[in-house]
Design a protein around this motif. Structure first.
Motif, PDB file in Angstrom:
ATOM      1  N   ILE A 107       0.843  -1.162   0.158  1.00 46.04           N
ATOM      2  CA  ILE A 107      -0.141   0.017   0.094  1.00 46.04           C
ATOM      3  C   ILE A 107       0.808   1.099  -0.070  1.00 46.04           C
ATOM      4  O   ILE A 107       0.595   2.253  -0.791  1.00 46.04           O
ATOM      5  N   ASN A 108       1.942   1.170   0.762  1.00 44.22           N
ATOM      6  CA  ASN A 108       2.785   2.288   0.787  1.00 44.22           C
ATOM      7  C   ASN A 108       3.580   2.683  -0.503  1.00 44.22           C
ATOM      8  O   ASN A 108       3.890   3.569  -0.916  1.00 44.22           O
ATOM      9  N   ALA A 109       3.923   1.479  -1.193  1.00 44.89           N
ATOM     10  CA  ALA A 109       4.421   1.468  -2.537  1.00 44.89           C
ATOM     11  C   ALA A 109       3.610   2.097  -3.626  1.00 44.89           C
ATOM     12  O   ALA A 109       4.002   2.984  -4.262  1.00 44.89           O
ATOM     13  N   VAL A 110       2.326   1.793  -3.382  1.00 42.87           N
ATOM     14  CA  VAL A 110       1.304   2.511  -4.395  1.00 42.87           C
ATOM     15  C   VAL A 110       1.126   3.666  -4.141  1.00 42.87           C
ATOM     16  O   VAL A 110       0.982   4.616  -5.190  1.00 42.87           O
ATOM     17  N   ASN A 111       1.043   4.303  -2.863  1.00 42.15           N
ATOM     18  CA  ASN A 111       1.035   5.853  -2.450  1.00 42.15           C
ATOM     19  C   ASN A 111       2.043   6.558  -3.139  1.00 42.15           C
ATOM     20  O   ASN A 111       2.085   7.608  -3.405  1.00 42.15           O
ATOM     21  N   VAL A 112       3.362   5.862  -3.014  1.00 41.34           N
ATOM     22  CA  VAL A 112       4.380   6.683  -3.359  1.00 41.34           C
ATOM     23  C   VAL A 112       4.442   6.710  -4.658  1.00 41.34           C
ATOM     24  O   VAL A 112       4.709   7.851  -5.652  1.00 41.34           O
ATOM     25  N   ALA A 113       3.958   5.653  -5.621  1.00 40.19           N
ATOM     26  CA  ALA A 113       3.868   5.766  -7.167  1.00 40.19           C
ATOM     27  C   ALA A 113       2.752   6.839  -7.477  1.00 40.19           C
ATOM     28  O   ALA A 113       2.934   7.573  -8.392  1.00 40.19           O
ATOM     29  N   LYS A 114       1.644   6.712  -6.785  1.00 34.53           N
ATOM     30  CA  LYS A 114       0.773   7.916  -7.063  1.00 34.53           C
ATOM     31  C   LYS A 114       1.297   9.279  -6.812  1.00 34.53           C
ATOM     32  O   LYS A 114       0.802  10.087  -7.561  1.00 34.53           O
ATOM     33  N   GLN A 115       1.916   9.423  -5.644  1.00 28.41           N
ATOM     34  CA  GLN A 115       2.526  10.853  -5.451  1.00 28.41           C
ATOM     35  C   GLN A 115       3.605  11.175  -6.586  1.00 28.41           C
ATOM     36  O   GLN A 115       3.587  12.442  -6.939  1.00 28.41           O
ATOM     37  N   GLN A 116       4.279  10.421  -7.101  1.00 24.55           N
ATOM     38  CA  GLN A 116       5.023  10.486  -8.273  1.00 24.55           C
ATOM     39  C   GLN A 116       4.277  10.844  -9.473  1.00 24.55           C
ATOM     40  O   GLN A 116       4.847  12.068 -10.106  1.00 24.55           O
ATOM     41  N   ILE A 141       1.376  12.412  -9.491  1.00 22.85           N
ATOM     42  CA  ILE A 141       0.792  13.823  -9.310  1.00 22.85           C
ATOM     43  C   ILE A 141       2.018  14.683  -9.247  1.00 22.85           C
ATOM     44  O   ILE A 141       1.689  15.826  -9.807  1.00 22.85           O
ATOM     45  N   ASP A 142       3.247  14.575  -8.875  1.00 20.96           N
ATOM     46  CA  ASP A 142       4.446  15.468  -8.862  1.00 20.96           C
ATOM     47  C   ASP A 142       4.666  15.694 -10.261  1.00 20.96           C
ATOM     48  O   ASP A 142       4.925  16.696 -10.750  1.00 20.96           O
ATOM     49  N   SER A 143       4.723  14.773 -11.127  1.00 20.06           N
ATOM     50  CA  SER A 143       5.074  14.635 -12.701  1.00 20.06           C
ATOM     51  C   SER A 143       4.088  15.495 -13.364  1.00 20.06           C
ATOM     52  O   SER A 143       4.497  16.490 -14.176  1.00 20.06           O
ATOM     53  N   MET A 144       2.788  15.336 -12.846  1.00 23.04           N
ATOM     54  CA  MET A 144       1.639  16.087 -13.846  1.00 23.04           C
ATOM     55  C   MET A 144       1.771  17.670 -13.216  1.00 23.04           C
ATOM     56  O   MET A 144       1.422  18.491 -14.074  1.00 23.04           O
ATOM     57  N   ASN A 145       2.101  17.997 -12.111  1.00 22.69           N
ATOM     58  CA  ASN A 145       2.146  19.274 -11.713  1.00 22.69           C
ATOM     59  C   ASN A 145       3.508  19.843 -12.259  1.00 22.69           C
ATOM     60  O   ASN A 145       3.289  20.978 -12.520  1.00 22.69           O
ATOM     61  N   ALA A 191       8.813  23.609  -9.384  1.00 23.33           N
ATOM     62  CA  ALA A 191       8.218  22.232  -9.797  1.00 23.33           C
ATOM     63  C   ALA A 191       9.346  21.147  -9.647  1.00 23.33           C
ATOM     64  O   ALA A 191      10.237  21.243 -10.006  1.00 23.33           O
ATOM     65  N   PRO A 192       8.706  19.972  -8.985  1.00 21.28           N
ATOM     66  CA  PRO A 192       9.590  18.799  -8.959  1.00 21.28           C
ATOM     67  C   PRO A 192       9.677  18.033 -10.234  1.00 21.28           C
ATOM     68  O   PRO A 192       9.017  18.362 -11.326  1.00 21.28           O
ATOM     69  N   ALA A 193      10.902  17.596 -10.438  1.00 18.57           N
ATOM     70  CA  ALA A 193      11.446  16.837 -11.688  1.00 18.57           C
ATOM     71  C   ALA A 193      10.488  15.911 -12.078  1.00 18.57           C
ATOM     72  O   ALA A 193       9.805  15.146 -10.937  1.00 18.57           O
ATOM     73  N   PRO A 194      10.151  15.536 -13.177  1.00 21.65           N
ATOM     74  CA  PRO A 194       9.075  14.479 -13.481  1.00 21.65           C
ATOM     75  C   PRO A 194       9.573  13.289 -13.291  1.00 21.65           C
ATOM     76  O   PRO A 194      10.740  13.041 -13.519  1.00 21.65           O
ATOM     77  N   ALA A 195       8.884  12.363 -12.806  1.00 18.36           N
ATOM     78  CA  ALA A 195       9.438  11.063 -12.547  1.00 18.36           C
ATOM     79  C   ALA A 195       9.494  10.384 -13.919  1.00 18.36           C
ATOM     80  O   ALA A 195       8.938  10.362 -14.686  1.00 18.36           O
ATOM     81  N   PRO A 196      10.467   9.689 -14.081  1.00 21.13           N
ATOM     82  CA  PRO A 196      10.791   8.748 -15.253  1.00 21.13           C
ATOM     83  C   PRO A 196       9.686   8.020 -15.485  1.00 21.13           C
ATOM     84  O   PRO A 196       9.283   7.178 -14.561  1.00 21.13           O
TER      85      PRO A 196
END
Length: 158
Positions: free
Chosen positions: A39-48, A50-54, A87-92
């Motif tokens: 669940i934590n891994a999914v939340n981290v991926a979800k946040q990445q 969101i950050d890349s979209m921002n 803005a944070p760097a987009p995740a690969p």
């Protein structure tokens, strides 16, 4: 033949019933921990994501400025109120694996072929289908694994 199957079923049942309650509790705790970790891994991926979209949104806004209507100072819970923050760097982007592996395909095809063959060959259709499916799935998965290994080896050479 019936005696061998009965003996094998008895042995499996005895080993299955011989579980220790401490082992069961440890297994339950381990399963809970693995679930929380996933669940934590999914939340981290979800946040990445969101950050890349921002980041994409901010870069698009900077490259194509558009007159925006006057803003109020209200910010949604997960957004930033000011545009001055970097803005944070987009995740690969992770590479998507397309389709099934040869191992999975081999197991499914082998199980189907084994079930059909077992049902035809054995007078007890259900028993023959079950045994054939198990044996066929094993053989098909083994064959698919060999093909997967050969493809990985070939890709590594190139």
């Amino acid at each position: 033949m019936k005696q061998i199957v009965l003996a094998l079923a008895t042995v499996v049942t005895l080993f299955a019933c011989n579980s220790n309650s401490a082992d069961t509790a440890a297994a339950v705790e381990k399963a809970k921990k693995e679930t929380l970790d996933s669940i934590n891994a999914v939340n981290v991926a979800k946040q990445q994501v969101i950050d890349s979209m921002n980041a994409i949104h901010h870069s698009a806004r900077k490259s194509h400025p558009v007159e925006a209507p006057a803003r109020n100072n209200y910010a949604a819970p997960n957004t930033v109120a000011s545009d001055n923050t970097p803005a944070p760097a987009p995740a690969p982007a992770p590479q998507k694996k397309k389709g099934w592996s040869h191992t999975a395909k081999g197991a499914v095809v082998g199980a189907g072929a084994g079930a059909i063959t077992g049902a035809i060959v054995n007078p007890d259709r259900v028993k023959g289908a079950a045994i054939g499916a198990i044996v066929g799935a094993g053989v098909g998965a083994g064959t698919g694994a060999i093909v997967d290994h050969a493809k990985k080896k070939k890709a590594a050479q190139q």
